[in-house]
Scaffold this motif. Sequence first.
Motif, mmCIF file in Angstrom:
data_model
loop_
_atom_site.group_PDB
_atom_site.id
_atom_site.type_symbol
_atom_site.label_atom_id
_atom_site.label_comp_id
_atom_site.label_asym_id
_atom_site.label_seq_id
_atom_site.Cartn_x
_atom_site.Cartn_y
_atom_site.Cartn_z
ATOM 1 N N LEU A 1 -81.691 -53.517 82.624
ATOM 2 C CA LEU A 1 -81.154 -54.842 82.915
ATOM 3 C C LEU A 1 -80.156 -54.812 84.060
ATOM 4 C CD1 LEU A 1 -80.609 -56.058 79.240
ATOM 5 C CD2 LEU A 1 -82.665 -56.181 80.647
ATOM 6 N N SER A 2 -80.087 -53.703 84.785
ATOM 7 C CA SER A 2 -79.181 -53.598 85.919
ATOM 8 C C SER A 2 -79.499 -54.693 86.928
ATOM 9 C CB SER A 2 -79.314 -52.221 86.572
ATOM 10 O OG SER A 2 -79.081 -51.204 85.628
ATOM 11 N N GLY A 3 -78.439 -55.239 87.506
ATOM 12 C CA GLY A 3 -78.607 -56.310 88.473
ATOM 13 C C GLY A 3 -78.397 -57.684 87.885
ATOM 14 N N SER A 4 -78.402 -57.812 86.572
ATOM 15 C CA SER A 4 -78.161 -59.116 85.953
ATOM 16 C C SER A 4 -76.674 -59.468 86.025
ATOM 17 C CB SER A 4 -78.640 -59.123 84.497
ATOM 18 O OG SER A 4 -77.900 -58.204 83.726
ATOM 19 N N GLU A 5 -76.377 -60.746 85.907
ATOM 20 C CA GLU A 5 -75.013 -61.228 86.020
ATOM 21 C C GLU A 5 -74.386 -61.443 84.644
ATOM 22 O OE1 GLU A 5 -74.464 -64.533 88.643
ATOM 23 O OE2 GLU A 5 -76.038 -63.884 90.017
ATOM 24 N N PHE A 6 -73.064 -61.598 84.627
ATOM 25 C CA PHE A 6 -72.361 -61.902 83.390
ATOM 26 C C PHE A 6 -72.687 -63.340 82.967
ATOM 27 C CE2 PHE A 6 -68.508 -58.916 84.316
ATOM 28 C CZ PHE A 6 -69.378 -57.846 84.424
ATOM 29 N N PRO A 7 -72.698 -63.609 81.661
ATOM 30 C CA PRO A 7 -72.889 -64.997 81.227
ATOM 31 C C PRO A 7 -71.650 -65.842 81.496
ATOM 32 C CG PRO A 7 -72.519 -63.558 79.340
ATOM 33 C CD PRO A 7 -72.634 -62.663 80.537
ATOM 34 N N TYR A 8 -71.896 -67.110 81.786
ATOM 35 C CA TYR A 8 -70.839 -68.097 82.053
ATOM 36 C C TYR A 8 -69.890 -67.614 83.142
ATOM 37 C CZ TYR A 8 -72.708 -70.501 78.059
ATOM 38 O OH TYR A 8 -73.562 -71.163 77.214
ATOM 39 N N ALA A 9 -70.505 -67.116 84.223
ATOM 40 C CA ALA A 9 -69.748 -66.660 85.387
ATOM 41 C C ALA A 9 -70.225 -67.451 86.604
ATOM 42 C CB ALA A 9 -69.942 -65.167 85.603
ATOM 43 N N PRO A 10 -69.839 -68.729 86.734
ATOM 44 C CA PRO A 10 -70.283 -69.522 87.881
ATOM 45 C C PRO A 10 -69.772 -68.924 89.190
ATOM 46 C CG PRO A 10 -68.523 -70.649 86.686
ATOM 47 C CD PRO A 10 -68.929 -69.480 85.854
ATOM 48 N N HIS A 11 -70.629 -68.957 90.208
ATOM 49 C CA HIS A 11 -70.232 -68.404 91.500
ATOM 50 C C HIS A 11 -69.097 -69.213 92.128
ATOM 51 C CE1 HIS A 11 -74.412 -66.321 92.167
ATOM 52 N NE2 HIS A 11 -73.762 -65.887 91.106
ATOM 53 N N TRP A 12 -69.136 -70.523 91.941
ATOM 54 C CA TRP A 12 -68.145 -71.379 92.601
ATOM 55 C C TRP A 12 -67.511 -72.333 91.596
ATOM 56 C CZ3 TRP A 12 -66.701 -70.302 97.428
ATOM 57 C CH2 TRP A 12 -67.582 -69.594 98.250
ATOM 58 N N THR A 13 -66.213 -72.498 91.714
ATOM 59 C CA THR A 13 -65.473 -73.523 90.982
ATOM 60 C C THR A 13 -64.556 -74.225 91.973
ATOM 61 O OG1 THR A 13 -63.735 -71.934 90.377
ATOM 62 C CG2 THR A 13 -65.523 -72.253 88.797
ATOM 63 N N PHE A 14 -64.390 -75.528 91.759
ATOM 64 C CA PHE A 14 -63.586 -76.305 92.699
ATOM 65 C C PHE A 14 -62.933 -77.452 91.935
ATOM 66 C CE2 PHE A 14 -63.379 -80.049 95.586
ATOM 67 C CZ PHE A 14 -62.437 -79.555 96.482
ATOM 68 N N SER A 15 -61.684 -77.721 92.232
ATOM 69 C CA SER A 15 -61.018 -78.878 91.638
ATOM 70 C C SER A 15 -60.062 -79.481 92.660
ATOM 71 C CB SER A 15 -60.260 -78.502 90.362
ATOM 72 O OG SER A 15 -59.189 -77.625 90.646
ATOM 73 N N ILE A 16 -59.849 -80.770 92.519
ATOM 74 C CA ILE A 16 -58.957 -81.483 93.421
ATOM 75 C C ILE A 16 -58.427 -82.710 92.691
ATOM 76 C CG2 ILE A 16 -60.771 -82.927 94.461
ATOM 77 C CD1 ILE A 16 -59.264 -82.533 97.160
ATOM 78 N N GLY A 17 -57.206 -83.089 93.001
ATOM 79 C CA GLY A 17 -56.642 -84.261 92.358
ATOM 80 C C GLY A 17 -55.379 -84.723 93.054
ATOM 81 N N GLY A 18 -55.002 -85.924 92.764
ATOM 82 C CA GLY A 18 -53.782 -86.463 93.350
ATOM 83 C C GLY A 18 -53.267 -87.621 92.535
ATOM 84 N N ASP A 19 -51.978 -87.915 92.654
ATOM 85 C CA ASP A 19 -51.438 -89.076 91.982
ATOM 86 C C ASP A 19 -50.468 -89.819 92.899
ATOM 87 O OD1 ASP A 19 -49.903 -86.630 90.002
ATOM 88 O OD2 ASP A 19 -48.842 -87.677 91.603
ATOM 89 N N TYR A 20 -50.304 -91.085 92.594
ATOM 90 C CA TYR A 20 -49.452 -91.937 93.417
ATOM 91 C C TYR A 20 -48.697 -92.902 92.512
ATOM 92 C CZ TYR A 20 -47.847 -94.882 97.234
ATOM 93 O OH TYR A 20 -47.060 -95.558 98.133
ATOM 94 N N ARG A 21 -47.424 -93.076 92.806
ATOM 95 C CA ARG A 21 -46.564 -93.984 92.048
ATOM 96 C C ARG A 21 -46.193 -95.153 92.960
ATOM 97 N NH1 ARG A 21 -44.679 -91.338 87.600
ATOM 98 N NH2 ARG A 21 -42.943 -92.787 87.348
#
Length: 769
Positions: A661-681
């Motif tokens: 099974l060499s070459g397989s990836e870990f489970p639940y290991a997404p290559h990319w994650t991204f988040s963004i947010g902002g707030d305004y008063r």
Amino acid sequence: MKSRLMMASAVGVWAVLAGSAWAEAPAATAPDAPTQVDQVVVTGEKASRSVQDTVTSVAVTTARTIEREQIRDFYDVIAKTANMSETYGKSGFTIRGVANNNVSGGGTGGLATVYVDGAAIPERAMYGGPLDMWDVGQVEIFRGPQSTLQGRNALAGAVIVRTTDPTSDWNFKVRASTASGDDRSIAFAGGGPIVADQLAFRVAFEDHTADGFIYNTTRKADDDTLDSRMIRGKLLLTPASAEGFKAIATYSRNERKSGYLYTYSRTDTPDYYDHRVTTTNSPNTSDITTDIATLEVEQKLSQRFILSGVASWSQVDLVQRYDGDLGPQTLSYGGQDEMIETSSQEVRLNYEGERLKGLVGLYHATRDAERKSASLTNVEFPRATLVSVLTGQLVSGGYPLALAQATANQFATAYIAQLPVIPVDYSSDAPELVETTAIFADGTFALTPRLSVLGGFRYDREKNTQSSVQTALFAGTYPNPANFPTAYAPFVVLVNQFVGSMVAQAGAPSPKTTREFEAFLPKIGAKYAWTDDISTSFVVQRGYRSGGTAINTARSTVVAYDPEYTWNYELSLRTYWPQWGLTANANAYYVDWTDQQVSLNLGLNAYDYQVENAGSSHLYGFEVELAQRLSAKASWYASLGHTRTEFDEFNVDTGADTRNLSGSEFPYAPHWTFSIGGDYRFGNGLVANLNANYRDRSYTEAGGEQDGRIAGERTLVNGRFGYESDRWGAYVFGKNLLNEKYSQYSREDVPVALLGEPRVLGVSLEARW
């Protein structure tokens, strides 16, 4: 994928364009000029220091963020953190692709531990434990090995949750909310001085109920209901008669009754995402009660020395019941009862000199676990094992035969047609006692005003004792020889006996086994400050998870396995740009993993698993995190994570079957994650927050045909809008505003899946005084 990325980009453009507009405001409008970013102090590395002075990759979620983004539990924090992902629903998480329990089914110790007010939470309590975010002061997520400071269960990282401490000022807050899924909660927190400037208290309470989104058409009831309560009390002692002394005592109790941690929905019904149903007839429930008590003590000995310690005790009582066949018939069901009691003591001496800063400490912990289970299980008949017995290739149960291959296959087909599964009435009692003792040190030494060396170590000793008492009874009807051709009748009798002996083998008791382990875990690195606001560092450290013993259910044996280790190489960048009120930080890493504990099936049947040190792997990636306070009214953040994981060696040799099974990836290991947010008063009391997070697709299992086991990519957009004054606020909020349809896991044998939460809309009222 393009539509999801476009939505994430749209939110990003909203924040960036808003930031540009605010940043370009005329100089005369002082309130809208960029302001200094709030300094965030982290304590998870046993010393108080700012994020900018912490070389470890750490993501911090403050009380301010928890409030403004309507963060309800720890899994909301996971969703917004770079290089993190939840696993099977809300039962666990990954850091940089490494799950908090394991990546290949092997090992019983954790790989990432969550600490709540200094107490380590067992892995089994990750679903239903004390992870709600009401009245939490800060959450610190350390990515990468923390074995030097945290020990055996921190190879992937560590999570530090600090609830709000008492103060000498009176303050209270209350919140009532309702949301989709008949979700209702009411919460209260507050406290103040008992003796002015010497003794203060704080209490927190939350009651939370929900009907959920999954309807059981067989039992005519909701299948994922929730009924939980949390109560917490804290005392802060700073006596005037003992200068420099501080003590914080905490006790909390969490009670949660809910659906089973794997609550599936049928995928063979119309519009199954928006109209979720299940057909199980046996109960699917999880009842978890968690009690935690901690005492943190600190004495300032001088201007440079601080002596501190923490003692913790926790008890997790877990009762779970599940329907194994996932249908309306009583074919398979089971449950687990667990009681896990943990106590720990730690004492540290911190030193803060002009050039040398660091600490030394001693640690001891005991974890006593009682684990009992019972089930009626249908084991798929192991055809390959039967053919091997019939042809004389496998001697099992004292019945070696010698049929020709063709004849053996013909008989196996006829026999399995009458006994396609082997019903087994199974029970197990498997207590475990783990005792850990360690000495550790960590520090920095300034060689020059700009260059510092970093170093540390941990010497860890562990004693692990485990035993198992199992019973296994055949719970079906054996095939009748009279129903077979005359030539097959003698073999039917012998195979019936073979099946009985195979079931009986799973019920034999296993002797008590005690193993001891020790490990030396060094850390070394360097840090260079280019300016007062820009620095880089490079650190090498060793990660560790102890060995142990695992129970092979099919063979009723306790199998020993050895520790596993990682070497982590990490480069970090810390920058602060005061003219823009901006912090921009990054970490890049490479991890080499050896003697990896993997779970292997030895081929006897579907339950013939045991743990062996049969793997090696590597992973690499980076995190980039930005945060900007544009003005007193506006702020935004963004984070980007990238992870690649790969097994370099993962050989499964069962005798009858060999797979690489060499070459397989870990489970639940997404290559990319991204988040963004902002707030305004706004100036008239209106407030707004908008945020989004993206997770790339990931595999749901290690090895095998991974292309068929995928959790798809998804983008979640959330928001909170409302009006607030100094004393009260009213808000509307939404989770998954675009109603993104995604699943975390799907079964191949039954058309069911663990679906992600649908769009949730709600309102909340809050008061503060």
